[in-house]
Structures are given as C-alpha cells and as structure tokens.
Design an enzyme around this catalytic site. Sequence first.
Site, mmCIF file in Angstrom:
data_model
loop_
_atom_site.group_PDB
_atom_site.id
_atom_site.type_symbol
_atom_site.label_atom_id
_atom_site.label_comp_id
_atom_site.label_asym_id
_atom_site.label_seq_id
_atom_site.Cartn_x
_atom_site.Cartn_y
_atom_site.Cartn_z
ATOM 1 N N TYR A 91 33.300 -1.910 -0.505
ATOM 2 C CA TYR A 91 32.913 -2.060 -1.908
ATOM 3 C C TYR A 91 31.809 -1.066 -2.213
ATOM 4 O O TYR A 91 31.805 0.050 -1.701
ATOM 5 C CB TYR A 91 32.532 -3.524 -2.209
ATOM 6 N N LYS A 164 37.078 -6.073 -4.675
ATOM 7 C CA LYS A 164 36.455 -7.354 -5.019
ATOM 8 C C LYS A 164 37.193 -8.508 -4.348
ATOM 9 O O LYS A 164 36.580 -9.443 -3.813
ATOM 10 C CB LYS A 164 36.467 -7.531 -6.535
ATOM 11 N N GLU A 235 36.019 -7.590 -14.288
ATOM 12 C CA GLU A 235 35.135 -6.710 -13.535
ATOM 13 C C GLU A 235 35.064 -5.326 -14.174
ATOM 14 O O GLU A 235 36.093 -4.723 -14.509
ATOM 15 C CB GLU A 235 35.647 -6.573 -12.088
ATOM 16 N N ASP A 236 33.854 -4.821 -14.340
ATOM 17 C CA ASP A 236 33.587 -3.433 -14.742
ATOM 18 C C ASP A 236 34.223 -3.043 -16.069
ATOM 19 O O ASP A 236 34.743 -1.944 -16.233
ATOM 20 C CB ASP A 236 34.034 -2.468 -13.636
ATOM 21 N N ASP A 259 29.896 -8.978 -13.773
ATOM 22 C CA ASP A 259 28.836 -8.058 -14.194
ATOM 23 C C ASP A 259 27.804 -8.765 -15.054
ATOM 24 O O ASP A 259 26.618 -8.426 -15.017
ATOM 25 C CB ASP A 259 29.440 -6.876 -14.970
ATOM 26 N N ALA A 292 18.970 -2.411 -21.383
ATOM 27 C CA ALA A 292 19.598 -3.541 -22.077
ATOM 28 C C ALA A 292 21.095 -3.325 -22.282
ATOM 29 O O ALA A 292 21.613 -3.421 -23.385
ATOM 30 C CB ALA A 292 18.906 -3.776 -23.421
ATOM 31 N N GLY A 293 21.805 -3.024 -21.183
ATOM 32 C CA GLY A 293 23.258 -2.952 -21.234
ATOM 33 C C GLY A 293 23.867 -4.311 -20.977
ATOM 34 O O GLY A 293 23.209 -5.355 -21.101
ATOM 35 N N THR A 294 25.150 -4.307 -20.573
ATOM 36 C CA THR A 294 25.849 -5.563 -20.332
ATOM 37 C C THR A 294 25.165 -6.392 -19.256
ATOM 38 O O THR A 294 24.940 -7.590 -19.426
ATOM 39 C CB THR A 294 27.298 -5.277 -19.907
ATOM 40 N N ALA A 295 24.831 -5.757 -18.137
ATOM 41 C CA ALA A 295 24.236 -6.504 -17.019
ATOM 42 C C ALA A 295 22.863 -7.040 -17.397
ATOM 43 O O ALA A 295 22.569 -8.230 -17.205
ATOM 44 C CB ALA A 295 24.141 -5.618 -15.784
ATOM 45 N N ASN A 452 25.392 -9.404 -5.520
ATOM 46 C CA ASN A 452 26.279 -10.414 -6.107
ATOM 47 C C ASN A 452 27.163 -11.092 -5.071
ATOM 48 O O ASN A 452 27.644 -12.205 -5.293
ATOM 49 C CB ASN A 452 27.169 -9.780 -7.176
#
Length: 548
Positions: A91, A164, A235-236, A259, A292-295, A452
């Site tokens: 991964y 994953k 995912e992603d 995420d 301040a993105g998705t994660a 994670n």
Amino acid sequence: MSKTPDILKNPLTNKGTAFTLEERARYGLTGRLPVAVETLEQQAARAYRQYSGYESDIEKYVYLDQLHNRNEVLYYRLLTDHLVEMLPIVYDPTVGEAIKKWSRDYRRSRAVYLDVNHPENVRASFETLGLGPDDVDLLVVSDAEEILGIGDWGVNGTDISVGKLAVYTAAAGIHPDRVIAVNLDVGTDNEQLLNDPAYLGNRHARVRGERYERLIDTYLQVASEMFPRALLHFEDFGPGNARRILVKNRERYRIFNDDMQGTGAIVMAAVISGLKVTKQGFADQRLVVYGAGTAGTGMADQISAAMERDGLSREEARKRVWLIDINGLVTDDMQGLPDYQQEYARPAAEVSSWKRQDGKIGLLEVVKQVKPSILIGTSTDHGAFTKEVIEALCAGVERPILLPLSNPTERIEVLPSDAIPWSGGKALVATGIPVEPVSYQGTKFHIGQGNNALLYPGLGLGVIVSGARHVTDGMLLAAAQAVAGQVNPQELGASLLPPVDNLRASSATVAVAVAKQAVAEGVATRQHDNWVQAVQDAMWQPAYPAAS
C-alpha cells in the site's frame, strides 16, 4: 479432461508444492510439480528469501503482486507474517509508484471496471462474477481522482482498491474470496495518461455533473441490491465528491469513506489519548486544521461531533473549529468555498482586526489568536509548523495536541525531532509517517503513527460480523476508543497510538467494540452471546485446508 488447469490456475485453490502426493494423484497433478512436498511454512520461508532478494520497493511490489495472482494463501501468509515490513510495499507509498506504471505494466485484472459511458452495464458487470447475495462482505471502490498524494490516475488507480482489500484481509481476516475491487472509469484530467498510447482507460476528460452522479447512484443501488450484506468502502475520491457522496448516502446504504471517516477516526484516537494526559473533555477543545481538504475537514467533522456528544450544541461545536487552506483562514466572505468548508467558515467580522499577510490570515496569526488545544496538519506544506508556530502554540495551552499528518516525509508540517525540543517536551505529538523515538532532556519520546490501518480493517470486520445497516458516528468513536485503549499515554514520552506490530490483534479489538456499539445503537442485524468469539470465528486464516 485434466483438472490441472483449474486447481493450479486459481490462486485460491493453488497450493503449489504443498499438494500432497495423494492430492496430486487425485487432482491430476502427477508429474506437474517437483517431487518435494512442502509445508506452508517452508513455502513462506522461501518466498520471503525471494522477496528479500529484490533491492527496490517497486520490484518487491511486483513480486508480491505476482505471488498474489498465483497463490493467495501463501501471499497472505507472507504478508501476515511480515505485515509491518510489507505494509508500505503493498500500500502507501509503493503502490503510488505502481499506479503510475499500471497500464504499461498491466499483468492481470483483479477488479470490476464500471464505465461512466455505459452505466447500463453496471449490473451485468457484477453478474459476470457469478456471486450470490450472501457471497460478498466488502467492496472497495475508487474513481482515482485523488490517489494518495499523487492525484488523478484514472483507471491506473485500480490497484488502490486491490491494495486496500489486501490490508483488510491481512490485518483483519476478511476472506479474500468475499471481496470485490471496483474502479469507476470516469475519464481522467491527467494529460500524461491521455497522451500515453499504453493507457487502458477512457481517453477523455474526467466526467462530472449529472452523468457522474448517475454512475455513483447506479453503483450504490446495484451493489447494495446484489450484495445486501456488503460494506461499500469508498477510497481516494476527489474533495469535490467524497464528502457529498458520503453525506447524501450514509443513511441509505452501508457506506464508509476511509479518507474522511477512517482518517478522522484515527485522529480521534490520538486526541482521545491526548485528553487522557490533559484531563480534559472534547467540549473544552479548540481545533485548528491546517490543510482544509477532504481529510482535514473529515477530522474536523468527527472532532466537532465528539464536542456535541460532550454537551455542546452543533453551533457551539462548529465555533470551536478554525480551518486554514491555501487562501488562509477560511471565512464566510470567500467566494466559491467548497461545501465541506462552508459550515466552518468564520464570520469575516469576527476576524476583521486580525493581522494579514498578502491579504491572508495565516497560520501563526490564527494560533496566536485562537490558542488552539489541538493543531492538525493535513496540508503537505513541509515545514509549515515553524519554531515560532510551535512556541505560540505552547504559549496558548500547557500541553497542546500536535498532529502533523502529511506524508511522505518531505511533506510533513514539522518533524518530531524539531517539535519536541521547540515545545520544551510539552507537545503531545503523533504523525502520519513512521518516526523513530526522539530523545530530549533524558526522556525518549515515542511518536505514534496515525496509520488508518490501525482502524479501518477492524471497523470493517465489526460491521460485517454485526451486520450493521450503517456506519454511525458512534461506531467510529467506538473504533477510535478501542485504538486509543491499546496504549497508556500518561507516562512522559509515551506514544498516543499503538504500533502496527500486531494489527490482527488490534483489528479484533476494534471489531468487537464496533459490533457492540452497532448493537447499542440498534443498527446491528446479527446477535452473538460472545462478540469476542464471533470476531475470532469470522477472521480468515491464511492456511491450506487439511488434506482429505
């Protein structure tokens, strides 16, 4: 007709040199294998020697991929025995390099490919697998818009779903014959791929809007109808889609976005450990997220939800969160704010007197004004947490929780080897990368990694064992608490998070907590008198079936 092609070519039935002489005669394998009959342990030892003979990580990745395609039991035995060493190979980060070369190095398909130009084929695509409604526990799907830290890779991103699933199996014993990797081929904006004659995906710009939504809706509807017990892991996906898809569908489907939710929950685990040291509750916290993105916003979502569970109203909890992106502090007078930032945007009037640089309210000013008790970095802005920032952070609170989570190393906001002495040993630090302990003033500070993999495999197993209809915030919190409960952070220098050395045991602990929470919230569809035993019974072991 010989049975040889089927049993040797199916990676789930191929035992290679472990077939006994009796089995070789029974299955038509006489003369097809060397005369030696080996145990799985002997095979794994040879495989590890072969693996160790490769110098580069990508060569090791290819070796493991080929083994995966040849003998799944041996592959998972090797991966399970050496999980800490091999996790970065199968991964992040090595899978990123493999994805860049995926079309050129194409070896075998391990996924279902859903074409945005033909949503009518979604059901037919799954029907080719010949699987019934009780045959699938887990699907991992990606549209590959935001692969790790490398961006949009279209159909090349297939291996993110495959990788994953490999971690789910190695770390939590999800049966490899009961999972499906899915790629949503919606095109790509990666010009390098579009101009590459070897590229195997749709050769057009990434489709958005109504056609994209139709594919997502069709996938969710068909997958949940055909495999009603399966967890649908996303995912992603890009920040413009990830949160919207989750919020829109989480009450309707058994859906999980690692995420956002997985990353948020592992951060919650670090914060829970930190609060054991500071002796505070979530309602006492002030959170600044730099990146301040998705994660990053997903982390803000979970921490603010914990503030609500600790007694604050939704509005009060949101007021304790400050987001900073490339344009500085996020305020409500900014144009075109993405939906996931809007509810955290600070009133412009509230910060009108704050100092600006190049028209922006920067990190240092926010830290000085807010005095955050938690500072999270998900920006990939290497070195952003300067000595001045760390000193301001420690001037505001006695024991700040400091989480520079960007990876790889060249993108982390601050290295613990700097943060620990700059904070005078006061900062409670966890990172997104593996870091060696830091010695400072006679104390060895152990730095936990916000990986994670400590959380999502066990979460998925808990959902599967309990048959939970949804993944709730309470289940995510239970998973975070189960991770945090595996360490004692109160000794000076202790890690906030457990090591990844024994992921199967850790995953089982998380799964039990998640299953029990699903029952408590009334979303479980299965009951067991002993959840510990139920989880153990559900975990597939990489072992050959006994010869019969």
